[in-house]
Design a protein around this motif. Structure first.
Motif, PDB file in Angstrom:
ATOM      1  N   LEU A  88      -0.093   2.492   8.316  1.00 55.27           N
ATOM      2  CA  LEU A  88      -1.303   2.290   7.525  1.00 55.27           C
ATOM      3  C   LEU A  88      -1.013   2.446   6.036  1.00 55.27           C
ATOM      4  O   LEU A  88      -1.503   1.662   5.210  1.00 55.27           O
ATOM      5  CB  LEU A  88      -2.386   3.282   7.961  1.00 55.27           C
ATOM      6  CG  LEU A  88      -3.715   3.235   7.193  1.00 55.27           C
ATOM      7  CD1 LEU A  88      -4.384   1.884   7.386  1.00 55.27           C
ATOM      8  CD2 LEU A  88      -4.638   4.360   7.660  1.00 55.27           C
ATOM      9  N   TYR A  89      -0.210   3.436   5.694  1.00 60.56           N
ATOM     10  CA  TYR A  89       0.167   3.665   4.293  1.00 60.56           C
ATOM     11  C   TYR A  89       0.897   2.452   3.730  1.00 60.56           C
ATOM     12  O   TYR A  89       0.588   1.978   2.623  1.00 60.56           O
ATOM     13  CB  TYR A  89       1.054   4.910   4.212  1.00 60.56           C
ATOM     14  CG  TYR A  89       1.726   5.118   2.876  1.00 60.56           C
ATOM     15  CD1 TYR A  89       1.014   5.588   1.781  1.00 60.56           C
ATOM     16  CD2 TYR A  89       3.090   4.851   2.714  1.00 60.56           C
ATOM     17  CE1 TYR A  89       1.636   5.785   0.555  1.00 60.56           C
ATOM     18  CE2 TYR A  89       3.713   5.041   1.497  1.00 60.56           C
ATOM     19  CZ  TYR A  89       2.988   5.520   0.423  1.00 60.56           C
ATOM     20  OH  TYR A  89       3.603   5.696  -0.791  1.00 60.56           O
ATOM     21  N   PHE A  90       1.848   1.926   4.499  1.00 63.30           N
ATOM     22  CA  PHE A  90       2.571   0.741   4.031  1.00 63.30           C
ATOM     23  C   PHE A  90       1.630  -0.452   3.872  1.00 63.30           C
ATOM     24  O   PHE A  90       1.697  -1.189   2.885  1.00 63.30           O
ATOM     25  CB  PHE A  90       3.697   0.385   5.009  1.00 63.30           C
ATOM     26  CG  PHE A  90       4.301  -0.965   4.741  1.00 63.30           C
ATOM     27  CD1 PHE A  90       5.247  -1.136   3.741  1.00 63.30           C
ATOM     28  CD2 PHE A  90       3.884  -2.089   5.458  1.00 63.30           C
ATOM     29  CE1 PHE A  90       5.779  -2.383   3.467  1.00 63.30           C
ATOM     30  CE2 PHE A  90       4.419  -3.332   5.193  1.00 63.30           C
ATOM     31  CZ  PHE A  90       5.363  -3.478   4.191  1.00 63.30           C
ATOM     32  N   THR A  91       0.752  -0.659   4.853  1.00 62.39           N
ATOM     33  CA  THR A  91      -0.154  -1.810   4.816  1.00 62.39           C
ATOM     34  C   THR A  91      -1.079  -1.751   3.613  1.00 62.39           C
ATOM     35  O   THR A  91      -1.291  -2.764   2.927  1.00 62.39           O
ATOM     36  CB  THR A  91      -0.979  -1.875   6.114  1.00 62.39           C
ATOM     37  OG1 THR A  91      -0.098  -1.930   7.238  1.00 62.39           O
ATOM     38  CG2 THR A  91      -1.870  -3.101   6.126  1.00 62.39           C
ATOM     39  N   VAL A  92      -1.639  -0.581   3.337  1.00 60.85           N
ATOM     40  CA  VAL A  92      -2.571  -0.443   2.215  1.00 60.85           C
ATOM     41  C   VAL A  92      -1.859  -0.648   0.882  1.00 60.85           C
ATOM     42  O   VAL A  92      -2.362  -1.351  -0.006  1.00 60.85           O
ATOM     43  CB  VAL A  92      -3.282   0.921   2.257  1.00 60.85           C
ATOM     44  CG1 VAL A  92      -4.095   1.144   0.987  1.00 60.85           C
ATOM     45  CG2 VAL A  92      -4.184   1.021   3.474  1.00 60.85           C
ATOM     46  N   THR A  93      -0.683  -0.041   0.716  1.00 58.92           N
ATOM     47  CA  THR A  93       0.036  -0.206  -0.551  1.00 58.92           C
ATOM     48  C   THR A  93       0.485  -1.650  -0.751  1.00 58.92           C
ATOM     49  O   THR A  93       0.519  -2.150  -1.883  1.00 58.92           O
ATOM     50  CB  THR A  93       1.264   0.716  -0.604  1.00 58.92           C
ATOM     51  OG1 THR A  93       2.114   0.476   0.534  1.00 58.92           O
ATOM     52  CG2 THR A  93       0.845   2.180  -0.614  1.00 58.92           C
TER      53      THR A  93
END
Length: 255
Positions: free
Chosen positions: A171-176
């Motif tokens: 999720l962190y990768f997708t949002v950034t």
């Protein structure tokens, strides 16, 4: 009453019973997404297989019911959503690649939330839904894309990428990536990972801009003009802007 007519009433009919049934289906889909997220933090065991089988049989029953009431069953089965449901069912009942195509479970939310019957039901049950329908649907599209892509990133990278250890990392990768911030501390590996990153940026930014556009643009009332058929009008419109026909837009008086 035949089985087909009963199912048609549940899926397409009006009334308290069909409304509760459709809300139950939506709640079940949301629960499976929450289960997908929560189990990414835990080691898989026999209980996961048992739960996956139960979910798979529920999805299979839902698919068979929709095919039974469809006017063109084959067209329904080989539509995008029918194939997506079929792949999810196969991956749950015959797991060959870990959790298989589990990320496609999130796409079921898109089909349910964009069903004309569900939209009509939400419009009746939630005050102000009609007035803000475009914004709410754009926001739902963005969230569904976010969770579907996050699940896809986790599914494809968790076994080979040490930076993607659980759903939160994905999720962190997708949002950034979606926000084009790109801190660079988490990256996807391989050519497939790079292509997925490009797709996240292109599609995600487009959905985000669409949400901003409909949120800032004045909302429109959905009411077909009896003469020219124009569907979108200002809420206080008296005449159709396209042909000038007198229109009477229903309004519940809520701001």
């Amino acid at each position: 009453m035949t089985l087909r007519s009963r199912l048609h009433t549940l899926y397409e009919g009006a009334g308290a019973g069909p409304d509760r049934f459709r809300y139950a289906l939506l709640a079940f889909d949301l629960a499976t997404v929450c289960y997908l997220v929560s189990t990414s933090f835990l080691p898989r065991g026999p209980y996961n297989i048992a739960i996956d089988l139960c979910i798979g049989f529920v999805f299979l029953a839902d698919l068979l019911a929709r095919l039974l009431i469809a006017r063109r069953p084959l067209r329904e089965l080989f539509s995008f959503w029918g194939i997506a449901d079929l792949l999810v069912i196969l991956s749950l009942l015959f797991p060959i690649w870990g959790e298989g195509l589990a990320f496609l479970r999130v796409l079921r939310l898109y089909r349910v939330l964009h069903s004309p019957r569900t939209i009509s039901q939400l419009g009746r049950d939630i005050p102000g839904f009609r007035r803000n329908e475009a914004t709410l649907r754009a926001g739902a599209n963005l969230l569904i894309f976010l969770f579907a892509t996050t699940a896809l990133v986790y599914q494809t990278q968790s076994n080979s990428n040490p930076d993607i250890a659980n759903y939160i990392d994905a999720l962190y990768f997708t949002v950034t990536t979606l926000t084009t911030t790109g801190f660079g501390d988490v990256t996807l590996t391989g050519h497939a990972g790079r292509l997925l990153t490009v797709a996240i940026m292109i599609v995600g930014v487009s959905l985000f801009l669409r949400l901003v556009q409909v949120a800032l643009r004045p909302s429109k009332a959905h009411f077909p003009c009896p003469k020219c058929g124009l569907r979108r009008h200002d809420h206080d419109a008296v005449h159709c802007k396209a042909c000038g026909t007198l229109i009477n837009i229903p309004d519940d008086g809520l701001d």
